[in-house]
Motif scaffolding. Structure first.
Motif, PDB file in Angstrom:
ATOM      1  N   GLY A 227     -17.513 -65.116 -18.820  1.00 24.22           N
ATOM      2  CA  GLY A 227     -18.646 -65.659 -19.577  1.00 24.22           C
ATOM      3  C   GLY A 227     -18.302 -66.878 -20.403  1.00 24.22           C
ATOM      4  O   GLY A 227     -19.186 -67.611 -20.833  1.00 24.22           O
ATOM      5  N   CYS A 228     -17.014 -67.112 -20.636  1.00 27.08           N
ATOM      6  CA  CYS A 228     -16.620 -68.230 -21.497  1.00 27.08           C
ATOM      7  C   CYS A 228     -16.120 -69.371 -20.626  1.00 27.08           C
ATOM      8  O   CYS A 228     -14.962 -69.389 -20.205  1.00 27.08           O
ATOM      9  CB  CYS A 228     -15.534 -67.785 -22.487  1.00 27.08           C
TER      10      CYS A 228
ATOM     11  N   LEU B 131     -11.601 -58.565 -22.932  1.00 26.88           N
ATOM     12  CA  LEU B 131     -12.336 -57.883 -24.007  1.00 26.88           C
ATOM     13  C   LEU B 131     -13.607 -58.688 -24.290  1.00 26.88           C
ATOM     14  O   LEU B 131     -14.111 -59.378 -23.404  1.00 26.88           O
ATOM     15  CB  LEU B 131     -11.434 -57.726 -25.225  1.00 26.88           C
ATOM     16  N   ASN B 132     -14.099 -58.613 -25.517  1.00 30.53           N
ATOM     17  CA  ASN B 132     -15.371 -59.273 -25.815  1.00 30.53           C
ATOM     18  C   ASN B 132     -15.265 -60.779 -25.667  1.00 30.53           C
ATOM     19  O   ASN B 132     -14.206 -61.364 -25.902  1.00 30.53           O
ATOM     20  CB  ASN B 132     -15.789 -58.967 -27.264  1.00 30.53           C
ATOM     21  N   GLU B 133     -16.375 -61.381 -25.290  1.00 27.02           N
ATOM     22  CA  GLU B 133     -16.388 -62.836 -25.270  1.00 27.02           C
ATOM     23  C   GLU B 133     -17.805 -63.358 -25.437  1.00 27.02           C
ATOM     24  O   GLU B 133     -18.776 -62.618 -25.332  1.00 27.02           O
ATOM     25  CB  GLU B 133     -15.754 -63.407 -24.006  1.00 27.02           C
ATOM     26  N   SER B 134     -17.873 -64.652 -25.721  1.00 26.44           N
ATOM     27  CA  SER B 134     -19.153 -65.341 -25.825  1.00 26.44           C
ATOM     28  C   SER B 134     -18.958 -66.699 -25.158  1.00 26.44           C
ATOM     29  O   SER B 134     -17.910 -66.952 -24.563  1.00 26.44           O
ATOM     30  CB  SER B 134     -19.565 -65.520 -27.290  1.00 26.44           C
ATOM     31  N   SER B 135     -19.929 -67.547 -25.299  1.00 28.00           N
ATOM     32  CA  SER B 135     -19.777 -68.906 -24.760  1.00 28.00           C
ATOM     33  C   SER B 135     -18.638 -69.644 -25.447  1.00 28.00           C
ATOM     34  O   SER B 135     -18.070 -70.571 -24.879  1.00 28.00           O
ATOM     35  CB  SER B 135     -21.062 -69.717 -24.991  1.00 28.00           C
ATOM     36  N   TYR B 136     -18.322 -69.258 -26.686  1.00 32.86           N
ATOM     37  CA  TYR B 136     -17.395 -70.041 -27.515  1.00 32.86           C
ATOM     38  C   TYR B 136     -16.020 -69.422 -27.698  1.00 32.86           C
ATOM     39  O   TYR B 136     -15.131 -70.067 -28.249  1.00 32.86           O
ATOM     40  CB  TYR B 136     -18.001 -70.257 -28.902  1.00 32.86           C
TER      41      TYR B 136
ATOM     42  N   ASP C 273     -16.532 -59.308 -33.225  1.00 30.20           N
ATOM     43  CA  ASP C 273     -16.046 -58.998 -31.881  1.00 30.20           C
ATOM     44  C   ASP C 273     -14.548 -58.707 -31.889  1.00 30.20           C
ATOM     45  O   ASP C 273     -14.061 -57.861 -31.144  1.00 30.20           O
ATOM     46  CB  ASP C 273     -16.368 -60.146 -30.911  1.00 30.20           C
TER      47      ASP C 273
END
Lengths: 269, 143
Positions: free
Chosen positions: A64-65, A82-87, A129
């Motif tokens: 996702g990143c 593990l967790n991720e976002s765009s950033y 996160d």
């Protein structure tokens, strides 16, 4: 496979075709883990060049990143997502001495369209996160590195509900601070030591603006570390890189060239 | 003492935003054969630091994968009070860009139709499809 200590490298390459310099930088620093922001060169060519030098690196899958590329001396199967976002993206990565540790790579949005409040939200989300990842992994050997697009003194880095990254190791070793009844955990930010011109360069990013407040040099590219990991962090290993073999990453004026950011390296034993 | 309450209450037939998303989450798991699924997580209220963003209900939809057990990706957050609408939806950055939504303005969805329309745009976006496709591919390697 990495040895008893691991070296980490992060560089925002500003979309430059930078493989030849990057290859030398990785070999020269002996980095086991490399985070790249705004990387647009051919990663397979880079990996191949490193292989020709007897060094096997792997490109870790992006999910996702999209903003961050990671190459490591570990095969992708050994790295847990593990967790991720765009950033940002958080990975659980082996470390020979620690067993495993959590490494978060960050590239927050540029200051062109964001204000202080936006960065507070980003910092809050990242911290949340991170904490969830630490809980799920039962591991708080956490390091965050990357281009925060914030200086160490900005609210998102300092606020208890943000990253709560302290300039003093002694303070960070307290571990957490109660604010309005809630214990809020801390990081240590060694980048505070890199300010000023006692050693060059005075930052990782140079920007000259015409406003009243003009820092010229910023420390956007940072590493922050959980107190539990501090005994393993080699303070003197933290460097802002200005040259790779005979290639200078700065102009005569000292300002970055090749990219508008300078790389940072450090060691965790 | 007499009861001061009415004899019965009007129970709205309208599905809550949570129920609408939950239905779609169940569909995702069905379509991917369980390889990829999603969770709708109730978020704690943010502190007084962000007090102007507190809502009665605040959920985040996170995509997860059966064989990448520790991975999660937050797609959007839904925030609303009682009554259900308007709903604020905070969509993750790259999806928001693909949908052509402006900067930091969070879309306010006025009713169920607008919510469903927005969810459809998000779920059929290239961005989300790419993420789910990647997770399916990686899950198959793990099998």
């Amino acid at each position: 496979m990495a040895g008893r200590y691991m070296k980490y490298l992060f560089w925002n390459t500003q979309k430059a075709k930078i493989n030849s310099i990057l290859e030398d930088l990785i070999v020269d620093t002996g980095s086991s883990i490399v985070g790249l922001a705004e990387y647009t060169d051919d990663i397979n060519v880079l990996l191949h060049k490193l292989t020709l030098k007897g060094l096997r690196y792997y490109h870790i899958n992006k999910i996702g990143c999209e903003r961050i590329d990671i190459i490591a001396k570990f095969t992708p199967g050994l790295i847990e997502h593990l967790n991720e976002s765009s950033y940002y993206t958080i990975k659980k990565i082996p470390h020979e001495k620690l067993g495993f540790h959590l490494v978060a790579f960050v590239h927050l949005p540029s200051k062109k369209h964001e204000d202080d409040t936006d960065y507070l939200f980003y910092a809050h989300d990242l911290k949340k996160d991170i904490q969830e990842a630490e809980q799920v992994s039962n591991n708080s050997y956490t390091v965050i590195l990357g281009d925060f697009n914030m200086n160490p003194f900005e609210n998102g880095m300092i606020a208890a509900r943000g990253l709560h990254a302290m300039s003093s190791r002694r303070i960070a070793e307290i571990g957490s601070r109660r604010v309005k009844g809630e214990a809020l955990s801390m990081f240590y930010n060694p980048m505070w030591n890199m300010f000023g011109d006692k050693t060059e360069p005075p930052g990782t990013y140079y920007y000259n603006r015409s406003n009243q407040i003009n820092y010229y040099w910023h420390m956007f590219d940072q590493v922050i570390i959980r107190p539990t990991l501090l005994e393993h962090f080699e303070h003197d290993s933290l460097k802002i890189i200005t040259n790779v073999n005979s290639i200078s990453l700065v102009k005569k004026s000292g300002q970055p060239q090749q990219s508008d950011h300078l790389p940072i390296v450090f060691v965790i034993r | 003492m007499e009861s001061l309450w009415p004899l019965s209450f009007d129970v709205e037939d309208e599905a809550s935003p949570k129920e609408i998303v939950k239905f779609q989450i169940d569909k995702l798991e069905e379509i991917t054969g369980g390889l990829v699924y999603a969770e709708l997580i109730a978020e704690a209220q943010l502190s007084e630091f962000f007090s102007n963003t507190n809502y009665d209900f605040n959920y985040t939809m996170r995509i997860r994968s059966k064989y990448l057990a520790t991975y999660s990706f937050a797609v959007f957050s839904l925030k609303h009070n009682i009554p259900f609408y308007p709903v604020d939806i905070v969509i993750e950055e790259e999806t928001r860009k693909e949908l052509g939504l402006p900067g930091m303005v969070e879309p306010k969805l006025k009713n169920e139709d607008e919510l469903i329309e927005m969810l459809k745009k998000i779920f059929t976006s290239q961005r989300i499809n790419k993420i789910i496709g990647t997770l399916i591919r990686m899950s198959k390697i793990e099998l």
